[in-house]
Design an enzyme around this catalytic site. Structure first.
Site, PDB file in Angstrom:
ATOM      1  N   CYS A 130      -2.372   8.590   3.099  1.00  0.00           N
ATOM      2  CA  CYS A 130      -2.146   8.217   1.707  1.00  0.00           C
ATOM      3  C   CYS A 130      -3.355   8.477   0.823  1.00  0.00           C
ATOM      4  O   CYS A 130      -3.227   8.539  -0.401  1.00  0.00           O
ATOM      5  CB  CYS A 130      -1.739   6.748   1.624  1.00  0.00           C
ATOM      6  SG  CYS A 130      -2.893   5.657   2.468  1.00  0.00           S
ATOM      7  N   GLU A 161       0.887  -1.165   0.000  1.00  0.00           N
ATOM      8  CA  GLU A 161       0.000   0.000   0.000  1.00  0.00           C
ATOM      9  C   GLU A 161       0.917   1.204   0.000  1.00  0.00           C
ATOM     10  O   GLU A 161       1.474   1.581   1.037  1.00  0.00           O
ATOM     11  CB  GLU A 161      -0.909  -0.038   1.225  1.00  0.00           C
ATOM     12  CG  GLU A 161      -2.107   0.875   1.087  1.00  0.00           C
ATOM     13  CD  GLU A 161      -1.923   2.169   1.837  1.00  0.00           C
ATOM     14  OE1 GLU A 161      -1.565   3.168   1.178  1.00  0.00           O
ATOM     15  OE2 GLU A 161      -2.138   2.199   3.048  1.00  0.00           O
TER      16      GLU A 161
END
Length: 493
Positions: free
Chosen positions: A294, A260
């Site tokens: 993010c 990720e």
């Protein structure tokens, strides 16, 4: 002054290996600093390579036993973990605010979010279904089932020090995998608190281990995880360059990976959007944890018909923020993690202004509060050639771009190597469907700026990584599919 915990047992400063808080043999240490006050929180051991090797070995040995446990026992331990996190909600949130700097309300939300993964995978542990398949030979049958992949290495970032560990460990435990977790050197206390709770929840010794290292020693630990034949999978959340390095380092063992990685999330606001909702939700997305997530909006694209009104309302809302220490009542936004975050914001801001962007909200450093405090800045008239458009800022800088057509904005949104999250605001179903289908991101959020949930398959495409965390797919990255062919099933006399 240091905050007081209701349960001081949650504050741990030693590695947790094989069910014990161990005394490190290393003579090196590293400091955990409160980013808001710049005061020392704790001094932790910087573990040696030999200690990391031993912890990996113990994690593997624990897996050999844990994989045979009943899914119903795993479900019970996972559920207990969920309950313990809620029982200790205030203390766990306090640890996050103390070491990470985010305001306490956000930290409380993170603990609830982290706990939800243990609840979700307590239920999924009992639902790892296989299939029966009819092959071409009518006398044969194929049966498939899922097996745990093995011992797993977890590499977690600073921005969600509790949630990232929970989001990775919960499906691993559900699948029957043991874990060794390496937290970010800036925020290790939350991971150590999770280890304490995992032991209280009943997980067998060695199933959840937490090792510690300084920022300087972190590459060594990552390499150990990657090159060890005993670690069968690595789950990493962090930057794309580091993710690429871990992939290269793992090539010798061909282990399973989940990545990720970085994002460059766009928000698209069409003329027909409900503007007040779009403003509020864009702010929630952009300035959550001061942009240090993010999935935070990095680029805000607004259609020309509502561009001026959106800019005005957006700027007005940002000016209402209350910046301060995360423990202070009424604070909406606290500090960033370190100077590096502020310096990147300033670099992107200077580049944009030099190329023609207009300052809407000045923002800037707040030295009276502390060196890591920065009031959010907002700019408009942003163009595609600016750094803020092409790089992930990961900080409190809102960049607003005008667009005319959906084809134009779709091209701009996809013109990036990253593809984690994106946002669309519109009341036109055709716009929503068209844009959502053709955006090159793993996740699209429509008419809301906050979408993360344990039920959601979280992950990206392109250089934002691969694998999915959470949801019914979350266990898959921690399992392998075994197929068994049964021959001569039918015997007719």
């Amino acid at each position: 002054m240091a905050p007081t915990l209701k349960n001081p047992e949650l504050f741990r400063t030693k590695p947790f290996v094989n069910g014990k808080w161990i005394d490190s043999t290393s003579t090196k240490t590293f400091q955990v600093i409160d980013p808001a006050t710049e005061e020392l929180i704790a001094e932790l051991p910087d573990q040696s390579p030999a200690e990391i090797d031993e912890a990996i070995k113990i994690t593997h040995e624990a897996f050999l036993k844990y994989k045979h446990t009943s899914p119903y026992d795993r479900a019970k331990w996972l559920r207990k973990m969920y309950e313990l996190m809620h029982e200790n909600l205030d203390d766990l949130a306090t640890l996050i605010t103390w070491e990470n700097g985010k305001c306490l309300t956000d930290a409380i939300g993170e603990i609830k979010y982290a706990a939800s993964y243990f609840e979700w995978f307590a239920e999924e542990a009992k639902r790892m279904y296989g299939h029966t398949i009819q092959p071409s030979n009518p006398n044969n049958k194929v049966i498939t089932y899922k097996q745990p992949v093995g011992a797993v290495g977890l590499l977690c970032p600073f921005n969600f020090p509790s949630a990232m560990g929970a989001r990775k460990a919960a499906p691993a435990f559900a699948a029957g995998c043991s874990c060794i977790l390496k937290p970010d050197a800036q925020t290790p206390l939350s991971s150590l608190a999770l280890a304490y709770l995992a032991q209280k929840a009943g997980f067998p010794d060695g199933v959840f281990n937490v090792v510690l290292s300084s920022i300087e020693s972190t590459p060594m630990v990552g390499l150990k995880f990657c090159e060890s034949s005993l670690i069968k999978k690595i789950s990493f959340t962090g930057s794309t360059p580091v993710g690429k390095l871990l992939m290269k380092q793992s090539s010798s063992t061909l282990k399973k990976l989940s990545m990720e990685l970085g994002g460059n999330a766009p928000i698209i606001i069409f003329d027909d959007a409900k503007l007040d909702i779009a403003v509020d939700q864009s702010i929630a997305s952009k300035f959550r944890s001061l942009g240090q997530t993010c999935v935070c909006a990095n680029r805000i694209y607004v259609q020309s018909g509502v561009y001026d009104e959106f800019c005005e309302k957006f700027a007005a809302k940002v000016r209402e923020f209350k910046i301060g220490n995360g423990f202070e009542p009424g604070v909406t936004h606290a500090c960033v993690i370190n100077q590096k975050s502020i310096e990147k914001v300033e670099t992107h801001l200077q580049d944009a202004l030099e190329k023609g962007a207009t300052l809407l909200v000045e923002g800037g450093r707040l030295p009276k509060l502390g060196k890591n405090f920065y009031a959010p800045t907002v700019i408009k008239d942003v163009t595609q050639d600016m750094k803020v458009i092409n790089e992930e800022t990961f900080g409190p800088l809102g960049a607003i771009v005008k667009f005319d057509t959906k084809e134009q904005v779709l091209h701009w949104c996809n013109d990036t190597p990253f593809g984690l999250a994106s946002y669309v605001f519109s009341e036109n179903l055709n716009n929503i469907w068209y844009i959502s289908e053709y955006l090159e991101t793993g996740m699209v959020s429509v008419n809301t700026g906050l979408f993360t949930d344990a039920a959601l398959p979280f992950g990206g495409v392109k250089e934002s990584g691969f694998g999915r965390e959470g949801s019914l797919y979350g266990v898959d990255d921690y399992t392998v599919v075994k197929s068994i062919t049964l021959g001569n099933v039918y015997h007719y006399s």
